[in-house]
Design an enzyme around this catalytic site. Structure first.
Site, mmCIF file in Angstrom:
data_model
loop_
_atom_site.group_PDB
_atom_site.id
_atom_site.type_symbol
_atom_site.label_atom_id
_atom_site.label_comp_id
_atom_site.label_asym_id
_atom_site.label_seq_id
_atom_site.Cartn_x
_atom_site.Cartn_y
_atom_site.Cartn_z
ATOM 1 N N ASP A 196 -0.106 10.371 29.293
ATOM 2 C CA ASP A 196 0.362 11.437 29.940
ATOM 3 C C ASP A 196 1.035 12.056 28.589
ATOM 4 O O ASP A 196 0.780 12.040 27.520
ATOM 5 C CB ASP A 196 1.168 11.009 31.010
ATOM 6 C CG ASP A 196 2.578 10.481 30.513
ATOM 7 O OD1 ASP A 196 2.461 10.023 29.276
ATOM 8 O OD2 ASP A 196 3.486 10.212 31.194
ATOM 9 N N LYS B 155 -6.456 10.156 33.661
ATOM 10 C CA LYS B 155 -5.158 9.753 33.719
ATOM 11 C C LYS B 155 -4.599 9.182 34.880
ATOM 12 O O LYS B 155 -4.207 7.976 35.036
ATOM 13 C CB LYS B 155 -4.176 10.837 33.376
ATOM 14 C CG LYS B 155 -2.798 10.361 33.081
ATOM 15 C CD LYS B 155 -1.713 11.483 32.982
ATOM 16 C CE LYS B 155 -1.545 12.201 34.137
ATOM 17 N NZ LYS B 155 -0.433 13.042 34.238
#
Length: 213
Positions: A141, A123
């Site tokens: 996320d 991420k």
């Protein structure tokens, strides 16, 4: 959960794009390195909290060399209001050493190299690649995971599954800013506890069964 139809996906992105033609990330930074640091610090923390902690830090530190000179104790003094600050300080100092020793003090522009850095996962790497280097990556996320599943845009049981689905269904013309549009929509409209469905611009396209009124 029924997946959203292709035409509805195009319409959803078109509306989000019209609402925010030039979306930007909300983490304050002054260059690629400080962006990387800010994203590492943002894990399990709010952007607002990180920005408060890094305001004085980034006025003093903008390079890996300056961070190493500041040291772990000095960094902790700046970021102690952020959750997990001890581990994060250790990671930031370690990744700064690696950038100096292996990358000429520059932030690498590929995911594999970024993911070798302490505190950097998929991420974080995707956020840096998208914001710093303009690559059409989509960092999933908690907000994007929720929006992808709740709306039917990209249903998936894991963040990676949602990311792969988004990569597949997002039209090329929207990929550059898809990350920002979806995260901002999740943060301010499609909120976890009480989504603001009445004021959602894609309410009619969304497949969520529990819409608020």
């Amino acid at each position: 959960m029924r997946a959203m139809k292709k035409a509805d996906i195009v319409e959803m992105y078109s509306r989000l794009a019209a609402q925010r033609p030039a979306p930007k990330g909300e983490l304050n930074h002054v260059n690629e390195y400080t962006l990387l640091v800010a994203v590492v610090l943002s894990a399990q923390a709010t952007d607002v909290g990180v920005n408060k902690a890094t305001k004085a830090l980034f006025a003093q530190v903008t390079t890996p060399e300056q961070m190493v000179a500041l040291g772990e104790a000095g960094l902790k003094a700046h970021i102690r209001t952020i959750g997990l600050y001890n581990a994060k300080a250790k990671n930031v100092i370690a990744l700064s050493h690696i950038l100096i020793e292996k990358h000429g003090s520059r932030v690498p522009q590929d995911r594999a190299a970024l993911e070798t850095l302490p505190g950097v996962g998929r991420k974080t790497a995707n956020v840096v690649l998208n914001i710093a280097f303009g690559q059409p990556t989509i960092a999933v996320d908690t907000h994007i995971f929720r929006v992808g599943n709740r709306t039917g845009l990209a249903p998936g049981k894991t963040p990676l599954a949602v990311e792969q689905k988004l990569e597949k269904v997002t039209p090329p013309q929207f990929k550059q800013h898809a990350h920002h549009w979806l995260i901002l929509h999740g943060r301010y409209v499609c909120k976890a506890r009480k989504p603001d469905c009445p004021n959602c611009i894609v309410n009619d396209l969304c497949r969520f069964a529990g819409k608020t009124v």
